[in-house]
Each structure stands twice: as C-alpha cells, then as structure tokens.
Design a protein around this motif. Structure first.
Motif, mmCIF file in Angstrom:
data_model
loop_
_atom_site.group_PDB
_atom_site.id
_atom_site.type_symbol
_atom_site.label_atom_id
_atom_site.label_comp_id
_atom_site.label_asym_id
_atom_site.label_seq_id
_atom_site.Cartn_x
_atom_site.Cartn_y
_atom_site.Cartn_z
ATOM 1 N N LEU A 17 1.050 -1.234 -0.057
ATOM 2 C CA LEU A 17 -0.014 -0.030 0.044
ATOM 3 C C LEU A 17 0.888 1.527 0.065
ATOM 4 O O LEU A 17 0.612 2.248 -0.593
ATOM 5 C CB LEU A 17 -0.992 -0.120 1.183
ATOM 6 N N SER A 18 1.923 1.393 0.644
ATOM 7 C CA SER A 18 2.973 2.289 0.895
ATOM 8 C C SER A 18 3.499 2.682 -0.488
ATOM 9 O O SER A 18 3.829 3.926 -1.152
ATOM 10 C CB SER A 18 4.017 2.012 1.773
ATOM 11 N N VAL A 19 3.713 1.664 -1.396
ATOM 12 C CA VAL A 19 4.333 1.890 -2.617
ATOM 13 C C VAL A 19 2.990 2.489 -3.596
ATOM 14 O O VAL A 19 3.287 3.526 -4.199
ATOM 15 C CB VAL A 19 4.715 0.266 -3.450
ATOM 16 N N LEU A 67 10.420 -0.057 5.495
ATOM 17 C CA LEU A 67 10.283 0.425 4.020
ATOM 18 C C LEU A 67 8.857 0.989 3.922
ATOM 19 O O LEU A 67 8.960 2.271 3.146
ATOM 20 C CB LEU A 67 10.374 -0.651 3.203
ATOM 21 N N SER A 68 7.895 0.704 4.636
ATOM 22 C CA SER A 68 6.547 1.500 4.372
ATOM 23 C C SER A 68 6.848 2.851 5.105
ATOM 24 O O SER A 68 6.277 3.779 4.345
ATOM 25 C CB SER A 68 5.618 0.601 5.284
ATOM 26 N N LEU A 69 7.462 3.085 6.094
ATOM 27 C CA LEU A 69 7.574 4.560 6.795
ATOM 28 C C LEU A 69 8.513 5.392 5.866
ATOM 29 O O LEU A 69 8.360 6.604 5.671
ATOM 30 C CB LEU A 69 8.162 4.439 8.137
ATOM 31 N N ILE A 70 9.574 4.737 5.388
ATOM 32 C CA ILE A 70 10.645 5.325 4.513
ATOM 33 C C ILE A 70 9.776 5.831 3.181
ATOM 34 O O ILE A 70 9.919 6.973 2.692
ATOM 35 C CB ILE A 70 11.782 4.667 4.214
ATOM 36 N N ASN A 71 8.541 5.110 2.549
ATOM 37 C CA ASN A 71 8.122 5.460 1.388
ATOM 38 C C ASN A 71 6.926 6.714 1.815
ATOM 39 O O ASN A 71 7.191 7.607 1.081
ATOM 40 C CB ASN A 71 7.186 4.335 1.032
ATOM 41 N N LEU A 72 6.442 6.477 2.997
ATOM 42 C CA LEU A 72 5.837 7.649 3.620
ATOM 43 C C LEU A 72 6.595 8.991 3.932
ATOM 44 O O LEU A 72 6.334 10.152 3.363
ATOM 45 C CB LEU A 72 5.118 7.427 4.817
ATOM 46 N N GLY A 73 7.734 8.698 4.424
ATOM 47 C CA GLY A 73 8.654 10.078 4.404
ATOM 48 C C GLY A 73 9.209 10.523 3.219
ATOM 49 O O GLY A 73 9.243 12.041 2.988
#
Length: 228
Positions: free
Chosen positions: A33-35, A122-128
């Motif tokens: 979902l983050s991607v 990786l999910s939070l890095i994508n959000l960042g």
C-alpha cells in the motif's frame, strides 16, 4: 544425528509455516500500500509501463484517503512479527540439541522477524519520501512517532487481546470500548510504552542504513526514486 535434525526441522516447519506465512503476508500488505499510495509518483516517467491510475494527482481522491486509512490499520502487522519471538522461545525449550537451535531455529526466526520489520521500515520510508516530495519534510519525524504509537497500540491489541486489523470494521465499537475500559490501565500503558520504545528504537537504528543504501549513487533505488 542428521536424521533427527531433519525430522525436528520438518516438524517445526510443518507447524510454523502456516502462521509464519500468514503473518508475513499481513506484514507485506502495508508495504504494498505504501508503494501504491506514496511512491508511485516518485518513479521517472520513462520507467512507467502502465497508465498512472490517478494516485499521483495533486488533489487526492476519496479512494486515496481510504487507502491511507487501510495502510494505517494494517501497518502494526509488520512490527507485530517482533512479538513472535515467543514462538522461538517455545521451540528452543522443546529442542533437545544446541546444534538444532543454532543451525536451524535461530536463522529461521532471524529471517522471519527481519522480513517483517523490514516491511515496516520500508513502509515508513516510503511515507517519508512522499512527505518530503510534498514539501512536508519537517513533519516526517512527527508522523513516524505517531505511527510508532499507533503500532504499539495495535500490537498490544493483537498479541494480548487477539484482535485483527479487520476488526476495526467488524468490531469497531468493541475495540473502542476496550481502549477506553482496559487500555487506559497502568499495566497496558506500560506494556504499550515498552513496545513503542522497542519499535521506535529499532526503526531509528535501521532507517539510516536504508537511507545510506538508497542514496548511494550506484543504487538502482537512488536512480529511480527521488530521495533527499
């Protein structure tokens, strides 16, 4: 000895594969979902082989916001895998060989737990990266802390009270009642605080390593993503 080792390994895999596979699947959901929500706009136009699907517009649609809600609801499933260390302890106690623990159980659980937490990072890095692209870099730390806290609550609800992410839809009133009646007690708060510190601490250690790799000039990720 080899026969015993293999039979024990098969027994552990037979009983662990179903719940390990399910927990890893749930951990990967927020990453996917983050991607879709946060990183699709980061790809260079030349790398896109499919039409944009509307996620990269300036004004986010109701569908996009619904996706964000689902992302937040499923995000705790990724760091939740850290608590599966209790199964490792049970397996170690049942093992009758230090070699079996060293050569099989430890590598198995290290890979399993690392994969789950990797999905979280990786999910939070994508959000960042998304916030940075939108000129909201100063809010990244705050968003991370809030999501760490929500994940700590979710992990407590899942590990100790046995709720699932989809219970937010099917049993929302019950979860809200539990939060008000039970989670405000001193013991649950202390447990959730401990979970928060563990998740936030591990994330703070692992995130810089990922960013260093992403920023490396030879990294394929650095060539395809705009990471500052």
């Amino acid at each position: 000895m080899i026969t015993t080792f293999l039979s024990q390994a098969w027994y552990v895999l037979l009983h662990s594969a179903p719940w390990m596979g399910w927990n890893l699947f749930l951990a990967v959901v927020p990453l996917i979902l983050s991607v879709l929500l946060f990183r699709q706009t980061q790809f260079r136009a030349s790398t896109l082989t499919l039409p944009p699907i509307g996620l990269q517009t300036r004004h986010r649609s109701l569908l996009w916001w619904l996706g964000v809600v689902v992302f937040v609801a499923f995000l705790p499933n990724a760091p939740y895998i850290l608590t599966d260390i209790i199964h490792f302890i049970t397996n170690v106690q049942a093992a009758d060989s230090v070699w079996f623990v060293t050569l099989f159980l430890i590598p198995l659980y290290v890979l399993f737990i690392a994969a789950g937490f990797e999905a979280y990072v990786l999910s939070l890095i994508n959000l960042g990266a998304y916030l940075n692209q939108r000129g909201l870099a100063r809010w990244i730390l705050l968003f991370e802390m809030v999501l760490h806290a929500l994940s700590a609550i979710g992990i407590y609800l899942g590990r100790f009270l046995r709720y699932n992410s989809w219970d937010l839809v099917t049993r929302l009133d019950e979860i809200l009642r539990v939060i008000v009646d039970d989670l405000l007690g001193s013991r649950p708060i202390l447990v959730m605080l401990l979970i928060f510190l563990i998740v936030a601490g591990l994330y703070a250690l692992v995130k810089p390593l990922h960013l260093a790799v992403f920023r490396h000039p030879r990294s394929r990720v650095a060539r395809h993503y705009a990471i500052d």
